[in-house]
Motif scaffolding. Structure first.
Motif, PDB file in Angstrom:
ATOM      1  N   ASN A 267      -0.651   2.441   0.999  1.00 49.78           N
ATOM      2  CA  ASN A 267       0.764   2.447   0.744  1.00 49.78           C
ATOM      3  C   ASN A 267       1.276   2.952   2.260  1.00 49.78           C
ATOM      4  OD1 ASN A 267       1.939   1.633  -1.986  1.00 49.78           O
ATOM      5  ND2 ASN A 267       0.267   2.626  -2.280  1.00 49.78           N
ATOM      6  N   LEU A 268       0.606   3.943   2.863  1.00 50.48           N
ATOM      7  CA  LEU A 268       1.077   4.376   4.221  1.00 50.48           C
ATOM      8  C   LEU A 268       1.072   3.478   4.953  1.00 50.48           C
ATOM      9  CD1 LEU A 268       1.979   7.395   5.131  1.00 50.48           C
ATOM     10  CD2 LEU A 268      -0.437   7.562   5.900  1.00 50.48           C
ATOM     11  N   THR A 269       0.124   2.689   5.115  1.00 48.09           N
ATOM     12  CA  THR A 269      -0.043   1.740   6.261  1.00 48.09           C
ATOM     13  C   THR A 269       0.490   0.366   6.088  1.00 48.09           C
ATOM     14  OG1 THR A 269      -2.342   1.064   5.419  1.00 48.09           O
ATOM     15  CG2 THR A 269      -2.314   2.924   6.970  1.00 48.09           C
ATOM     16  N   SER A 270       1.215   0.271   4.808  1.00 41.16           N
ATOM     17  CA  SER A 270       1.560  -0.988   4.235  1.00 41.16           C
ATOM     18  C   SER A 270       2.428  -1.623   5.267  1.00 41.16           C
ATOM     19  CB  SER A 270       2.125  -1.114   2.843  1.00 41.16           C
ATOM     20  OG  SER A 270       3.356  -0.299   3.045  1.00 41.16           O
ATOM     21  N   SER A 271       3.399  -1.135   5.771  1.00 37.02           N
ATOM     22  CA  SER A 271       4.266  -1.457   6.796  1.00 37.02           C
ATOM     23  C   SER A 271       3.667  -1.815   8.092  1.00 37.02           C
ATOM     24  CB  SER A 271       5.563  -0.459   7.229  1.00 37.02           C
ATOM     25  OG  SER A 271       6.490  -0.450   6.125  1.00 37.02           O
ATOM     26  N   ALA A 272       2.499  -1.426   8.356  1.00 36.79           N
ATOM     27  CA  ALA A 272       1.817  -1.673   9.734  1.00 36.79           C
ATOM     28  C   ALA A 272       0.885  -3.020   9.249  1.00 36.79           C
ATOM     29  CB  ALA A 272       0.793  -0.659   9.917  1.00 36.79           C
ATOM     30  N   ARG A 273       0.723  -3.247   8.329  1.00 39.48           N
ATOM     31  CA  ARG A 273      -0.148  -4.416   7.917  1.00 39.48           C
ATOM     32  C   ARG A 273       0.728  -5.790   7.264  1.00 39.48           C
ATOM     33  NH1 ARG A 273      -3.416  -3.521   3.600  1.00 39.48           N
ATOM     34  NH2 ARG A 273      -2.065  -1.765   2.778  1.00 39.48           N
ATOM     35  N   PHE A 274       1.852  -5.579   6.731  1.00 36.91           N
ATOM     36  CA  PHE A 274       2.673  -6.708   6.271  1.00 36.91           C
ATOM     37  C   PHE A 274       4.017  -6.557   6.634  1.00 36.91           C
ATOM     38  CE2 PHE A 274      -0.884  -5.425   2.983  1.00 36.91           C
ATOM     39  CZ  PHE A 274      -1.568  -6.959   3.165  1.00 36.91           C
ATOM     40  N   TRP A 379      16.385  11.652   4.947  1.00 34.53           N
ATOM     41  CA  TRP A 379      15.642  10.563   4.263  1.00 34.53           C
ATOM     42  C   TRP A 379      15.212   9.667   5.198  1.00 34.53           C
ATOM     43  CZ3 TRP A 379      14.480  11.256  -0.847  1.00 34.53           C
ATOM     44  CH2 TRP A 379      15.172  12.057  -1.777  1.00 34.53           C
ATOM     45  N   LYS A 380      14.005   9.056   5.018  1.00 34.74           N
ATOM     46  CA  LYS A 380      13.645   7.884   5.890  1.00 34.74           C
ATOM     47  C   LYS A 380      13.008   6.883   4.990  1.00 34.74           C
ATOM     48  CE  LYS A 380      11.917   5.509   9.442  1.00 34.74           C
ATOM     49  NZ  LYS A 380      13.411   4.988  10.323  1.00 34.74           N
ATOM     50  N   THR A 381      13.168   5.652   5.034  1.00 34.10           N
ATOM     51  CA  THR A 381      12.857   4.517   3.912  1.00 34.10           C
ATOM     52  C   THR A 381      12.186   3.415   4.542  1.00 34.10           C
ATOM     53  OG1 THR A 381      14.963   3.800   3.923  1.00 34.10           O
ATOM     54  CG2 THR A 381      14.672   5.189   2.329  1.00 34.10           C
ATOM     55  N   ALA A 382      11.394   2.959   3.686  1.00 31.78           N
ATOM     56  CA  ALA A 382      10.803   1.717   4.034  1.00 31.78           C
ATOM     57  C   ALA A 382      10.405   0.785   2.900  1.00 31.78           C
ATOM     58  CB  ALA A 382       9.286   2.013   4.660  1.00 31.78           C
ATOM     59  N   LEU A 383      10.562  -0.504   3.348  1.00 34.76           N
ATOM     60  CA  LEU A 383      10.465  -1.648   2.317  1.00 34.76           C
ATOM     61  C   LEU A 383       9.556  -2.797   2.679  1.00 34.76           C
ATOM     62  CD1 LEU A 383      14.137  -2.559   1.004  1.00 34.76           C
ATOM     63  CD2 LEU A 383      12.429  -1.143  -0.399  1.00 34.76           C
ATOM     64  N   CYS A 384       8.219  -2.796   1.766  1.00 35.61           N
ATOM     65  CA  CYS A 384       7.296  -3.716   2.467  1.00 35.61           C
ATOM     66  C   CYS A 384       7.052  -4.803   1.281  1.00 35.61           C
ATOM     67  CB  CYS A 384       5.964  -3.137   2.458  1.00 35.61           C
ATOM     68  SG  CYS A 384       4.472  -4.176   2.622  1.00 35.61           S
ATOM     69  N   SER A 385       7.335  -5.908   1.490  1.00 37.00           N
ATOM     70  CA  SER A 385       7.366  -7.077   0.319  1.00 37.00           C
ATOM     71  C   SER A 385       6.109  -7.316  -0.331  1.00 37.00           C
ATOM     72  CB  SER A 385       7.778  -8.242   1.117  1.00 37.00           C
ATOM     73  OG  SER A 385       6.974  -8.731   2.120  1.00 37.00           O
ATOM     74  N   VAL A 386       4.921  -6.848   0.060  1.00 33.93           N
ATOM     75  CA  VAL A 386       3.749  -7.179  -0.298  1.00 33.93           C
ATOM     76  C   VAL A 386       3.446  -5.916  -1.418  1.00 33.93           C
ATOM     77  CG1 VAL A 386       1.243  -7.444  -0.172  1.00 33.93           C
ATOM     78  CG2 VAL A 386       2.880  -8.807   1.457  1.00 33.93           C
ATOM     79  N   PRO A 387       3.386  -6.217  -2.709  1.00 36.52           N
ATOM     80  CA  PRO A 387       2.933  -5.013  -3.433  1.00 36.52           C
ATOM     81  C   PRO A 387       1.274  -4.927  -3.414  1.00 36.52           C
ATOM     82  CG  PRO A 387       3.053  -7.009  -4.828  1.00 36.52           C
ATOM     83  CD  PRO A 387       3.488  -7.151  -3.536  1.00 36.52           C
ATOM     84  N   PRO A 388       0.630  -3.522  -3.895  1.00 36.02           N
ATOM     85  CA  PRO A 388      -0.606  -3.490  -4.100  1.00 36.02           C
ATOM     86  C   PRO A 388      -1.196  -4.516  -5.017  1.00 36.02           C
ATOM     87  CG  PRO A 388       0.421  -1.460  -4.195  1.00 36.02           C
ATOM     88  CD  PRO A 388       1.642  -2.339  -4.294  1.00 36.02           C
TER      89      PRO A 388
END
Length: 473
Positions: A267-274, A379-388
């Motif tokens: 989850n921590l790296t999801s934005s770097a991957r997707f 607050w810092k927020t991130a949204l990644c479209s690909v779920p686990p």
């Protein structure tokens, strides 16, 4: 696209790392149906396909042997690494990027740090440089290790210093697994406190994980599943708790616990991957969550911790996910962040979640949380479209919160009990370069760290008190 390198040190580090790579491959396979080597894969894998030999070649044959993890595996006992090389992920690891010995560190920080550190420094540096050479834009090193044993604590923190010396511009994230009070390694308080000094001085961010917190989480999930309280809403094949995949098909006692830590890293790296509508650069975590350089210990919580059977997520359940992220039952250390002071908080959401959902829940939760006086909107927020895999959505909350202090106080107390009796001290002092002053310095470093958290708690971090702490630039 940036790349990151994972450095797995010791038995725990390599077992958690194995889980990370296994689940990461599953995630990429679920998204990348055609098996094309793309930017998402490039972030943590390189393509050494023998047909093309260059990044970007087609890997649609379905064989994962053309992918190599951007990883360096280190252990002074070869057992776990050998298991990895004989398991289903054997082709993912480059055998040229492994460093092993046969004797281990004898649960002695000094052996891992001083003896093996000196002995293997050149090899470690060579492996790190070779791995870095395959990166176009190296952004981050992830070090995974435990604090209680000799190799993880000693050699793990030695590697951290090597990274700082030779790659000073690359951020160093450390996932450190802390032993429980009932740990069977009698010298774990020594090892942990000695390692803490190095983490405080040489890491950019540390994600402390407590073994006992993981045990409590797994036990709670198992009890809920066996009692039937979750009914049909729970899938027992959750990627968070499932022991399948990884080293061998037979589940081991720590598999479920290791999977939770691996999911934290996913989850921590999801934005770097997707891709995502609101991606977060890994460097933004240190920039936004670490206002004081020494106070870089970030508390993490993960939700959901089991897979829900329904795919359509009602708003009520989505809101519950946000509430869970701030409850003590979902923290990966034994702490209650709502009763302590927030310096900053990052929310990393995956799946079909909208920005409006994020804003609504932050506004709902904000009144119940105590933020430091000069960062009320921290607050810092991130949204990644690909779920686990296996989930419709997930949330990782990473907070800089003074609730880490009790963990450090407990560790300090356990250290004092041993040190007052000078128990087992001679095993350390017989190692070249180790003196009793090393213990005093490590103890003082931990005491000073605790005092810094005390100052923030006492004043709620008012601006008048801020100059007492050095502010990160």
């Amino acid at each position: 696209m940036t790349q990151s390198i994972v450095v797995q040190v010791g038995q725990c580090g390599n077992q958690v790392g194995c889980r990370f790579w296994d689940l990461a491959l599953r995630e990429h396979a679920s998204v990348n149906k055609k098996g094309i080597y793309d930017e998402a894969l490039n972030s943590f894998f390189r393509n050494v396909d023998t047909r093309g030999g260059v990044d970007g070649a087609d890997v649609s044959s379905g064989k994962i042997c053309s992918l190599k993890a951007r990883a360096v595996l280190i252990d002074m006992e070869e057992g776990v690494v050998n298991e990895l090389l004989q398991g289903p992920l054997q082709e993912v690891f480059d055998t040229k990027q492994l460093i092993t010995d046969v004797s281990g560190s004898g649960n002695n920080w000094a052996v891992g740090h001083n003896v093996y550190g000196s002995q293997y420094r050149d090899q470690i540096l060579e492996k790190l440089r070779k791995t870095a050479e395959h990166c176009d834009c190296l952004q981050c090193f992830f070090v995974i290790h435990s604090m209680g044993g000799g190799t993880g604590s000693g050699l793990g923190t030695f590697v951290l210093k090597v990274l700082e010396d030779d790659f000073p511009e690359v951020h160093r994230f450390v996932t450190s697994v802390y032993p429980s009070a009932e740990d069977d390694v009698i010298t774990s308080p020594y090892n942990s406190v000695l390692a803490m000094k190095e983490l405080t001085e040489h890491a950019d961010c540390v994600l402390p994980i407590e073994n006992q917190a993981l045990v409590d989480i797994v036990n709670k999930i198992n009890q809920m599943a066996s009692s039937g309280k979750l009914g049909a809403s729970m899938k027992l094949s959750s990627t968070v708790t499932s022991g399948h995949g990884g080293i061998k098909t037979q589940e081991k006692p720590f598999d479920a616990m290791n999977n939770i830590v691996a999911n934290l890293l996913l989850n921590l790296t999801s934005s770097a991957r997707f891709e995502g509508s609101l991606n977060m650069d890994l460097n933004e975590i240190t920039m936004n969550l670490v206002p004081f350089p020494r106070l870089h210990y970030l508390v993490s919580s993960l939700t959901p911790l089991y897979t829900l059977a329904d795919v359509n997520v009602p708003p009520r359940r989505l809101d519950q996910m946000f509430s869970d992220a701030f409850s003590k039952d979902h923290q990966l250390i034994r702490a209650d962040p709502k009763r302590s002071l927030y310096l900053a908080c990052a929310l990393m959401v995956r799946g079909n979640v909208q920005v409006s959902d994020l804003r609504r829940n932050i506004e709902r939760l904000q009144p119940s949380l105590s933020f430091i006086s000069w960062n009320q909107e921290g607050w810092k927020t991130a949204l990644c479209s690909v779920p686990p895999v296996g989930h419709s959505h997930s949330l990782l909350a990473v907070a800089n919160n003074t609730c880490v202090k009790p963990t450090f106080i407990e560790l300090k107390d356990r250290f004092v009990k041993l040190y007052r009796k000078k128990a087992h001290l001679h095993h350390y002092l017989q190692i070249d370069g180790m003196e009793q002053s090393c213990f005093t310095e490590a103890f003082n470093s931990l005491t000073s760290l605790i005092e810094e958290y005390d100052k923030l708690d006492a004043t709620k971090g008012s601006l008048a008190d801020a100059p007492r702490l050095s502010i990160a630039v």
